[in-house]
Design a protein around this motif. Structure first.
Motif, short mmCIF file in Angstrom:
data_model
loop_
_atom_site.label_atom_id
_atom_site.label_comp_id
_atom_site.label_asym_id
_atom_site.label_seq_id
_atom_site.Cartn_x
_atom_site.Cartn_y
_atom_site.Cartn_z
N LEU A 152 11.80 -9.68 -11.19
CA LEU A 152 10.73 -8.54 -10.60
C LEU A 152 10.46 -7.38 -11.06
N ASP A 153 11.31 -6.58 -12.10
CA ASP A 153 10.71 -5.62 -12.79
C ASP A 153 9.30 -5.60 -13.47
N VAL A 154 9.49 -7.34 -14.19
CA VAL A 154 8.05 -7.54 -15.21
C VAL A 154 7.10 -8.11 -13.93
N LEU A 155 7.09 -8.87 -13.38
CA LEU A 155 6.22 -9.75 -12.18
C LEU A 155 5.89 -9.37 -11.16
N GLY A 156 6.96 -8.43 -10.76
CA GLY A 156 7.01 -8.28 -8.39
C GLY A 156 5.74 -7.08 -8.46
N GLU A 157 5.24 -6.59 -9.27
CA GLU A 157 4.77 -5.89 -9.29
C GLU A 157 2.80 -6.22 -8.75
N ARG A 158 1.74 -6.04 -7.73
CA ARG A 158 0.96 -5.68 -7.19
C ARG A 158 0.33 -5.99 -8.16
N ILE A 218 -3.44 -11.28 -12.07
CA ILE A 218 -4.00 -11.62 -13.61
C ILE A 218 -3.42 -12.60 -14.60
N LEU A 219 -1.68 -12.94 -14.46
CA LEU A 219 -0.96 -13.94 -15.29
C LEU A 219 -2.17 -15.77 -15.46
N ARG A 220 -2.50 -15.59 -13.68
CA ARG A 220 -2.98 -16.98 -13.40
C ARG A 220 -4.92 -16.95 -13.83
N GLU A 235 1.64 -3.42 -19.75
CA GLU A 235 2.49 -3.87 -19.47
C GLU A 235 3.24 -5.71 -19.65
N LEU A 236 2.79 -6.01 -20.08
CA LEU A 236 1.88 -7.85 -19.75
C LEU A 236 2.81 -8.05 -21.10
N GLN A 237 1.36 -7.08 -22.10
CA GLN A 237 1.42 -7.27 -23.51
C GLN A 237 3.35 -6.35 -24.59
N ASP A 238 3.83 -5.56 -23.21
CA ASP A 238 4.70 -5.48 -23.55
C ASP A 238 6.18 -6.14 -23.62
N ALA A 239 5.79 -6.52 -22.76
CA ALA A 239 7.18 -7.60 -22.51
C ALA A 239 6.53 -9.22 -22.97
N GLY A 240 5.66 -9.17 -23.72
CA GLY A 240 5.34 -10.35 -24.24
C GLY A 240 4.77 -11.06 -23.93
#
Length: 213
Positions: free
Chosen positions: A17-23, A28-30, A60-65
């Protein structure tokens, strides 16, 4: 940029959730499951998101790969964002689970238009059965109401499309949703008959089984 929030718990759910749980993050991934998108495309499909927040979430999503950014050369000369291979492997199962949870809350098809993306998600991606995909290695294309979605099946999972498709699925978004959620078996069967799958015969048969088409 705002400081990123964290649950500060050494727990796989909390860390996820630290990666995916933000509003906005899952939405965006969808959008990126639907293919490469420019920043402006994402803004248009996510009404209400502030431009600085979208930039922050993408970073953030780029940083998470999970998301890749590419600058296309001239004459196109634009920046596009795509779901990375890690995104297909790790984020897509989360999106599918959330979508399955919300599927029975989707407005009935007869109450309004169905977007091509909803048709793709509900009619194709949610129909995927990895157990039926053993041995299938194919790039696929879905042509839905004028919008194109490229993806692949490899090693029993979904991935980003590469190269020309071996199989093309052509359908209306309403038929794709009705084939899954129609009020009666007759309506589901009629919608399914209007969905066409063309291409390499062996791959077509395998795709029909893997996606229950």
């Amino acid at each position: 940029m705002a400081t990123r929030r964290t649950y500060n718990q050494n727990c796989p759910i909390a860390l996820g959730l630290d990666v995916l749980g933000e509003r906005w993050t899952l939405l965006i991934l969808r959008e990126l499951v639907g293919g490469s998108r420019r920043y402006g495309d994402l803004r248009a499909e996510l009404p209400g998101i502030a431009t600085n927040l979208l930039a922050e979430r993408l970073k953030e999503l780029q940083d998470a790969g999970l998301v890749d950014r590419a600058d296309l050369p001239a004459p196109i000369g634009r920046t596009v964002y795509t779901l990375s291979d890690m995104g297909w492997q790790r984020a897509l199962p989360v999106l599918r689970s959330v979508a399955l949870f919300g599927l029975d809350r989707l407005d009935p098809v007869g109450d309004g238009a169905v977007s091509p993306l909803n048709g793709f998600l509900a009619g194709i991606l949610l129909g995927f059965d990895s157990g039926e995909a053993g041995g299938l290695e194919a790039t696929c294309r879905a042509e839905i109401d004028g919008r194109r979605f490229d993806f692949a099946v490899t090693q029993g999972r979904l991935a980003g499309g590469r190269g020309e498709p071996a199989v093309t699925i052509t359908a209306g978004a309403a038929d794709l949703v009705t084939a899954r959620l129609g009020a009666s078996e007759a309506k589901r069967a009629a919608a399914l008959r209007r969905i066409t799958v063309t291409g390499d015969p062996a791959s077509v048969d395998a795709v029909r089984h893997a996606f229950a088409l």
